[in-house]
Scaffold this active site. Structure first.
Site, mmCIF file in Angstrom:
data_model
loop_
_atom_site.group_PDB
_atom_site.id
_atom_site.type_symbol
_atom_site.label_atom_id
_atom_site.label_comp_id
_atom_site.label_asym_id
_atom_site.label_seq_id
_atom_site.Cartn_x
_atom_site.Cartn_y
_atom_site.Cartn_z
ATOM 1 N N GLY A 188 0.841 -1.202 0.000
ATOM 2 C CA GLY A 188 0.000 0.000 0.000
ATOM 3 C C GLY A 188 0.871 1.245 0.000
ATOM 4 N N ASN A 189 0.293 2.354 0.424
ATOM 5 C CA ASN A 189 1.067 3.610 0.336
ATOM 6 C C ASN A 189 2.058 3.760 1.491
ATOM 7 O OD1 ASN A 189 -0.192 5.410 2.512
ATOM 8 N ND2 ASN A 189 -2.001 4.694 1.388
ATOM 9 N N VAL A 192 0.808 4.864 5.223
ATOM 10 C CA VAL A 192 0.272 3.772 6.044
ATOM 11 C C VAL A 192 1.399 2.768 6.358
ATOM 12 C CG1 VAL A 192 -1.409 1.877 6.142
ATOM 13 C CG2 VAL A 192 -2.083 4.085 5.194
ATOM 14 N N GLY A 193 2.346 2.645 5.431
ATOM 15 C CA GLY A 193 3.498 1.767 5.668
ATOM 16 C C GLY A 193 4.210 2.128 6.972
ATOM 17 N N GLU A 210 5.701 -3.259 0.798
ATOM 18 C CA GLU A 210 5.674 -3.086 -0.657
ATOM 19 C C GLU A 210 4.938 -1.776 -0.919
ATOM 20 O OE1 GLU A 210 7.069 -4.928 -3.034
ATOM 21 O OE2 GLU A 210 7.823 -6.494 -1.723
ATOM 22 N N CYS A 244 1.462 0.178 -9.275
ATOM 23 C CA CYS A 244 2.533 0.725 -8.418
ATOM 24 C C CYS A 244 3.808 0.987 -9.204
ATOM 25 C CB CYS A 244 2.803 -0.214 -7.254
ATOM 26 S SG CYS A 244 3.231 -1.877 -7.770
#
Ligand code: NAD
Length: 489
Positions: A188-189, A192-193, A210, A244
């Site tokens: 995800g982005n 949030v990572g 990722e 992505c």
């Protein structure tokens, strides 16, 4: 106890029964998973049509085909991947058995994103099953229909205690993140990572992140512009730019900008007709929040091509922006939509400088017939992956590690890399209860003489063949029995 907590508890209990570990179990589960993609293709396509307007063919091409490939590879290679891996020895360990034994980590949490929801969520699951783990699967709530379908289908095909699906939004993901896992695999982005990594730190849980970012694409003025732009157009507008590793923006010399725009225009027409809105192969933006986010990025740049949009249908036409400035809105964050900004640069030096000023990207693309340009791009920049003269294709190569670096992520997966990522590579050394003389050099009282023996044993690398080792081993045995007795005891 919350629903999320229950799922994790159940998965952990199932893991402790040991049933995820036998190779026959792993292979059976992988075969069952494969069956899901064969038998339920229609439902998978229908859900993705509703979520992202993906056609049935593109669903197979970009989602399930790769999954079938990964499953085949895992089934075929599992014996080899799980086998003890012997390693080089030193003189000191010559008579020992020294190897790496991959072992399951335990319970893995897989948090998926919405853009290729099956590929992104299930590829790590394949790795988790192959490595003998239990795994809690959390599909993205943003792809509403697919997430529901995944929740329905997975328990019908694979062990629902070992591999439960937990659906829900941010609160549910946060509740999951409060639980203890043995590994968290998040896609995800980057924002949030960071939250995921923060939550993992509380339990010292390792993470694979990722993430995304702005993947640059440099087009050399000496290359076949039409061909390069055809490949870039495919890479950019597939899944409506929501990939992505899509080329985020183009860097090229001002002298070829018009040619690039014209070539992209021709390819858009070839792929998506004169009216992409009615073309079954052209996708939609996932929801209105993202539609507004992408449209806002066009505000301070010049549209050279496209720009048509329809909020009620989440449609944005394939769009090219020209003479874009580094300060423009579209250059401040990952686009994740069908906008292709062109930033004029004076040449390769400036392109490299510009790339290095930003965060390390997930992918980097260079189009050129000149090997020296490719080499300079690889030597003088850093990115998760790099592709010369094409886009996206490295994600389909299971022998390459796929993952980011810096702000685009950490850890990697695909093929054996997924297996290793979700295994603990345990170092094993098995010694015999004999030849104690050799060990004498390490026991107190410590002396200069023992140190010089230790030097020889530790620093000399016995780069010998099998026969050489046997001979050396025999000599060592004699040394141990006679000489060391004399010197050390
Ligand atoms: P998303 O909104 O679906 O979020 C992903 C997951 O994070 C969801 O399951 C969601 O529940 C959870 N989540 C969201 N906000 C949260 C919060 N505040 N706390 C805890 N959990 C939260 O997906 P997204 O982030 O919009 O996905 C797009 C991004 O993912 C892009 O940046 C893209 O580049 C990146 N991406 C990377 C890869 C890769 O392989 N590197 C693949 C696909 C997408």
């Amino acid at each position: 106890m919350s629903r999320e907590q229950q799922a994790v508890e159940r998965a952990r209990r199932a893991f402790f029964t040991g049933r995820s570990k036998p190779l026959e179990h792993r292979i059976r589960q992988l075969r069952n998973l494969q069956q899901l993609f064969i038998a339920r293709q229609k439902e998978i396509s229908e859900a993705l049509k509703k979520d992202l307007n993906k056609s049935e063919v593109s669903t197979q091409m970009y989602e399930t085909l790769g999954l079938e490939g990964e499953i085949n590879l895992a089934i075929k290679s599992l014996k080899e991947w799980t086998a003890p891996r012997s390693v080089e020895k030193t003189l000191l360990t010559l008579s020992d058995t020294v190897y790496i034994q991959p072992e399951p980590l335990g319970v893995v949490l897989i948090i998926g994103a919405w853009n290729y929801p099956w590929a992104i969520t299930i590829k790590p699951l394949i790795g988790a099953i192959a490595a003998g783990n239990a795994a809690v699967v959390k599909p993205s709530e943003v792809c509403v229909h697919t997430s529901k379908l995944m929740e329905e289908l997975l328990p019908l095909y694979i062990d629902k205690e070992l591999y439960p699906v937990v659906t829900g939004g941010v609160p549910e993901t946060q509740e999951l993140l409060r639980q203890r896992f043995d590994h968290i695999f998040y896609t995800g982005n980057s924002m949030v990572g960071k939250l995921v990594m923060g939550a993992a730190a509380k339990h010292l849980t390792p993470v694979t992140l990722e993430l995304g970012g702005k993947s640059p694409c440099y087009i050399d003025k000496n290359c076949d512009i039409d061909l390069a732009c055809r490949r870039v157009t495919w890479g950019k507008y597939t899944n409506c730019g929501q990939t992505c590793i899509a080329p985020d923006y183009i860097l090229c010399e001002p002298s070829i900008q018009d040619q690039v725009i014209e070539a992209v225009k021709q390819s858009i027409k070839e792929f998506y007709t004169d009216d992409p809105k009615t073309c079954p192969d052209y996708g939609r933006i996932i929801n209105q929040r993202h539609f507004k986010r992408v449209m806002a990025m066009t505000e301070d740049s010049t549209i050279a091509l496209g720009g048509e949009n329809d909020e009620s249908d989440c449609f944005i036409a394939p769009t090219v922006l020209r003479d874009v400035k580094p300060e423009a809105k579209v250059m401040q964050e990952e686009i994740f939509g069908p906008l292709l900004p062109i930033l004029p640069v004076s040449g390769l030096d400036e392109a490299i400088k510009f790339i290095n000023q930003g965060e390390k990207p997930l992918a980097l693309y260079v189009f050129t017939p000149n090997d020296k340009v490719i080499k300079r791009m690889i030597d003088e920049t850093s990115s998760g992956g790099v592709v010369a003269n094409d886009c996206l294709v490295h994600y389909s190569v299971s022998t390459l590690p796929f993952g980011g670096v810096g702000n685009s992520g950490m850890g990697c997966y695909l093929g054996k890399f997924s297996f290793d990522q979700l295994s603990h590579l345990r170092g094993c050394l098995i010694k015999q209860l004999k030849m104690e003389g050799v060990n004498s050099m390490r026991y107190p009282p410590h002396t200069e003489k023992k140190l010089s023996w230790a030097r020889m044993f530790i620093l000399k690398n016995p780069n010998l063949g099998w026969m050489g080792r046997m001979v050396l081993l025999a000599i060592l045995a004699v040394v141990a029995a006679v000489a060391l007795q004399k010197y050390f005891l």
